[in-house]
Design a protein around this motif. Structure first.
Motif, mmCIF file in Angstrom:
data_model
loop_
_atom_site.group_PDB
_atom_site.id
_atom_site.type_symbol
_atom_site.label_atom_id
_atom_site.label_comp_id
_atom_site.label_asym_id
_atom_site.label_seq_id
_atom_site.Cartn_x
_atom_site.Cartn_y
_atom_site.Cartn_z
ATOM 1 N N ASP A 81 5.291 12.111 8.031
ATOM 2 C CA ASP A 81 6.413 12.306 7.732
ATOM 3 C C ASP A 81 6.983 11.351 7.626
ATOM 4 O O ASP A 81 7.538 11.231 6.417
ATOM 5 C CB ASP A 81 6.790 13.457 8.681
ATOM 6 C CG ASP A 81 6.821 15.069 8.869
ATOM 7 O OD1 ASP A 81 5.923 15.532 7.500
ATOM 8 O OD2 ASP A 81 6.704 15.276 10.065
ATOM 9 N N GLU A 82 6.744 9.915 8.667
ATOM 10 C CA GLU A 82 6.946 8.762 8.371
ATOM 11 C C GLU A 82 6.603 8.401 7.868
ATOM 12 O O GLU A 82 7.277 7.335 6.651
ATOM 13 C CB GLU A 82 6.788 8.307 9.944
ATOM 14 C CG GLU A 82 8.065 8.383 11.284
ATOM 15 C CD GLU A 82 6.831 8.569 12.637
ATOM 16 O OE1 GLU A 82 8.575 8.403 13.705
ATOM 17 O OE2 GLU A 82 6.336 8.375 12.466
ATOM 18 N N TYR A 83 5.127 8.377 7.282
ATOM 19 C CA TYR A 83 4.332 7.555 5.936
ATOM 20 C C TYR A 83 5.766 7.919 4.647
ATOM 21 O O TYR A 83 5.573 6.807 3.781
ATOM 22 C CB TYR A 83 3.112 7.465 6.048
ATOM 23 C CG TYR A 83 2.456 6.275 5.538
ATOM 24 C CD1 TYR A 83 2.149 5.137 6.545
ATOM 25 C CD2 TYR A 83 2.274 6.448 4.418
ATOM 26 C CE1 TYR A 83 1.440 4.236 6.055
ATOM 27 C CE2 TYR A 83 1.242 5.545 4.009
ATOM 28 C CZ TYR A 83 0.977 4.447 4.617
ATOM 29 O OH TYR A 83 0.228 2.774 4.075
ATOM 30 N N ASN A 84 5.485 9.555 4.850
ATOM 31 C CA ASN A 84 6.181 9.770 3.212
ATOM 32 C C ASN A 84 7.883 9.871 3.249
ATOM 33 O O ASN A 84 8.185 8.420 2.130
ATOM 34 C CB ASN A 84 6.319 10.599 3.475
ATOM 35 C CG ASN A 84 4.955 11.722 3.437
ATOM 36 O OD1 ASN A 84 3.695 11.440 2.725
ATOM 37 N ND2 ASN A 84 4.848 12.776 3.665
ATOM 38 N N VAL A 85 8.580 8.731 4.551
ATOM 39 C CA VAL A 85 9.335 8.384 4.316
ATOM 40 C C VAL A 85 9.430 7.178 3.448
ATOM 41 O O VAL A 85 10.511 6.278 2.590
ATOM 42 C CB VAL A 85 10.604 8.222 5.363
ATOM 43 C CG1 VAL A 85 11.961 7.937 5.598
ATOM 44 C CG2 VAL A 85 10.297 9.821 5.556
ATOM 45 N N VAL A 86 8.433 5.570 4.424
ATOM 46 C CA VAL A 86 8.710 4.577 4.098
ATOM 47 C C VAL A 86 8.114 4.545 2.253
ATOM 48 O O VAL A 86 8.586 3.396 1.308
ATOM 49 C CB VAL A 86 7.934 4.069 4.748
ATOM 50 C CG1 VAL A 86 7.065 2.795 4.335
ATOM 51 C CG2 VAL A 86 7.876 4.047 6.344
ATOM 52 N N MET A 87 7.386 5.604 2.013
ATOM 53 C CA MET A 87 6.512 5.615 0.440
ATOM 54 C C MET A 87 8.091 5.654 -0.226
ATOM 55 O O MET A 87 8.179 5.207 -1.535
ATOM 56 C CB MET A 87 5.376 6.499 0.020
ATOM 57 C CG MET A 87 4.184 5.759 0.802
ATOM 58 S SD MET A 87 3.846 4.704 -0.063
ATOM 59 C CE MET A 87 3.569 4.862 -1.345
ATOM 60 N N GLU A 88 9.019 6.621 -0.440
ATOM 61 C CA GLU A 88 9.880 7.161 -1.035
ATOM 62 C C GLU A 88 10.642 6.490 -0.882
ATOM 63 O O GLU A 88 11.857 6.426 -1.685
ATOM 64 C CB GLU A 88 10.050 8.360 -0.424
ATOM 65 C CG GLU A 88 8.897 9.602 -0.559
ATOM 66 C CD GLU A 88 8.748 10.386 -2.170
ATOM 67 O OE1 GLU A 88 9.469 9.527 -2.959
ATOM 68 O OE2 GLU A 88 7.496 11.077 -2.259
ATOM 69 N N GLN A 89 11.383 5.915 0.237
ATOM 70 C CA GLN A 89 12.679 5.530 0.544
ATOM 71 C C GLN A 89 12.462 3.539 0.056
ATOM 72 O O GLN A 89 13.284 3.129 -0.251
ATOM 73 C CB GLN A 89 13.524 4.691 1.958
ATOM 74 C CG GLN A 89 13.862 6.752 2.472
ATOM 75 C CD GLN A 89 14.660 6.823 3.670
ATOM 76 O OE1 GLN A 89 14.729 5.655 4.259
ATOM 77 N NE2 GLN A 89 14.703 8.099 3.909
ATOM 78 N N LEU A 90 10.995 2.731 0.253
ATOM 79 C CA LEU A 90 10.914 2.063 0.178
ATOM 80 C C LEU A 90 9.577 1.136 -0.846
ATOM 81 O O LEU A 90 10.430 0.447 -2.457
ATOM 82 C CB LEU A 90 10.311 0.752 1.330
ATOM 83 C CG LEU A 90 11.628 0.821 2.151
ATOM 84 C CD1 LEU A 90 11.122 0.504 3.862
ATOM 85 C CD2 LEU A 90 12.889 0.576 2.087
ATOM 86 N N VAL A 118 12.168 4.494 13.047
ATOM 87 C CA VAL A 118 11.474 4.570 11.578
ATOM 88 C C VAL A 118 12.605 4.749 10.339
ATOM 89 O O VAL A 118 13.021 3.880 9.659
ATOM 90 C CB VAL A 118 10.357 5.727 11.362
ATOM 91 C CG1 VAL A 118 10.031 5.644 9.653
ATOM 92 C CG2 VAL A 118 8.811 5.103 11.853
ATOM 93 N N VAL A 119 14.113 5.456 10.733
ATOM 94 C CA VAL A 119 14.915 4.856 10.313
ATOM 95 C C VAL A 119 15.125 4.539 10.137
ATOM 96 O O VAL A 119 16.351 3.596 8.891
ATOM 97 C CB VAL A 119 15.741 6.612 10.252
ATOM 98 C CG1 VAL A 119 17.345 5.893 9.525
ATOM 99 C CG2 VAL A 119 15.342 7.922 10.654
#
Length: 336
Positions: free
Chosen positions: A188-197, A323-324
């Motif tokens: 979940d956290e990796y997906n956030v990093v990919m999508e946001q950064l 992470v956020v």
């Protein structure tokens, strides 16, 4: 593993050529190249060579055929970039020696083959080449090789407080995106990093070519990191990048659990080449996995699916506040 799944037709494979010393000298010091070749041929390292060039150590061991292996890794990445320029997606799992420095070995890396793939694209006249590193360790050698070159943008998602202890969240510039994630990072956290950064950074750069180092040491069960990713998370990240760029090279990298590493890279090849995954592994593939052994992985740490499936189950877990905040901080620096 790929062969056992009948994923290696003759026209899908190329043999990696050995890069000649004059080619290696484009990114590596001539004295270092000569010393490594001599030590490899003699089978021994002098104390002076060990001190100066950092090979012949536990971290960078000397072994039979070392020079040929290291030079062929470079040759394979050069060939992969040449094939990518023809419109192919080239996967070079023996590549990914991203810690190699100009005049010394570092982190099991003697030469820096991903940097040669980038250089091959630049030699072809491309003006925007993106390097993305999803290994658990920061891709310091590649970052150093192209520091100050505006034609190359470098991205690394790696574990915080992990050797080589470079690439902190504070190390950013218009062509550099460093994402040092906390221990225990999940899908979940990796997906956030990919999508946001990562994906917005890549889109803004609009690369003409891509080199990805897909180290398998970011996976759950690897003994040299505390990241908790499924191979599906890494596959998704690589495919998202490859699908958006005209020419792509994917290389291997770290991976210290043989079961997770082999399954990750075999599955990645299957996805990159459009193969149909079997509902369950054939017996000869399971026999291969059952025959592995590792001093770094205890029997009670073994997961049942490491021996009978290519794909890991997802590793969810939500997104922690740190992470956020990390994503918010880095996005603010880059204006993403």
């Amino acid at each position: 593993m790929c062969d056992s799944l009948e994923w290696l037709e003759a026209d899908a494979c190329r043999e990696a050529p050995q890069a000649a010393p004059e080619v290696l000298r484009r990114l590596h010091d001539a004295a270092y190249i000569g010393a490594l070749k001599s030590a490899s041929e003699l089978g021994r390292v002098s104390p002076e060579q060990r001190e100066r060039y950092r090979f012949g150590t536990m971290e960078n061991p000397l072994f039979p055929g070392l020079f040929e292996r290291a030079a062929s890794t470079v040759g394979g990445s050069i060939l992969a970039a040449q094939l990518a320029l023809e419109g192919k997606v080239a996967f070079h799992p023996a590549g990914g020696t991203h810690h190699g420095k100009r005049d010394r070995a570092s982190g099991f890396c003697y030469f820096n083959d991903p940097a040669f793939a980038v250089l091959t694209f630049l030699d072809a006249g491309l003006e925007r080449v993106l390097y993305v590193d999803v290994d658990a360790h920061h891709g310091d050698g590649v970052f150093e090789a192209f520091a100050g070159d505006d034609r190359v943008a470098c991205v690394s998602i790696h574990e915080n407080d992990r050797w080589p202890n470079t690439g902190s969240a504070g190390e950013q510039d218009p062509r550099t995106l460093n994402v040092s994630v906390p221990w225990g990072v999940t899908d979940d956290e990796y997906n956030v990093v990919m999508e946001q950064l990562v994906l917005p950074f890549a889109t803004r750069f609009s690369p003409q070519a891509l080199v990805v180092t897909c180290g398998a040491d970011a996976l759950h069960g690897d003994p040299l990191s505390k990241m908790e990713l499924s191979n599906g998370a890494l596959w998704r990240a690589v495919l998202q990048l490859v699908e958006a760029v005209p020419a792509s090279v994917v290389v291997g990298g770290g991976g210290y659990n043989p079961w997770t590493t082999v399954r990750c890279w075999a599955g990645l090849w299957g996805l990159l080449s459009g193969r149909e995954f079997p509902s369950e592994l054939p017996q000869h593939a399971r026999t291969l996995l059952e025959g592995f052994d590792s001093d770094l992985v205890d029997e009670d740490e073994m997961e049942p699916f490491w021996r009978d499936s290519l794909a890991d189950p997802p590793m969810p877990g939500g997104t922690r506040p740190e992470v956020v905040e990390l994503c918010k901080e880095i996005a603010g620096v880059h204006g993403l």
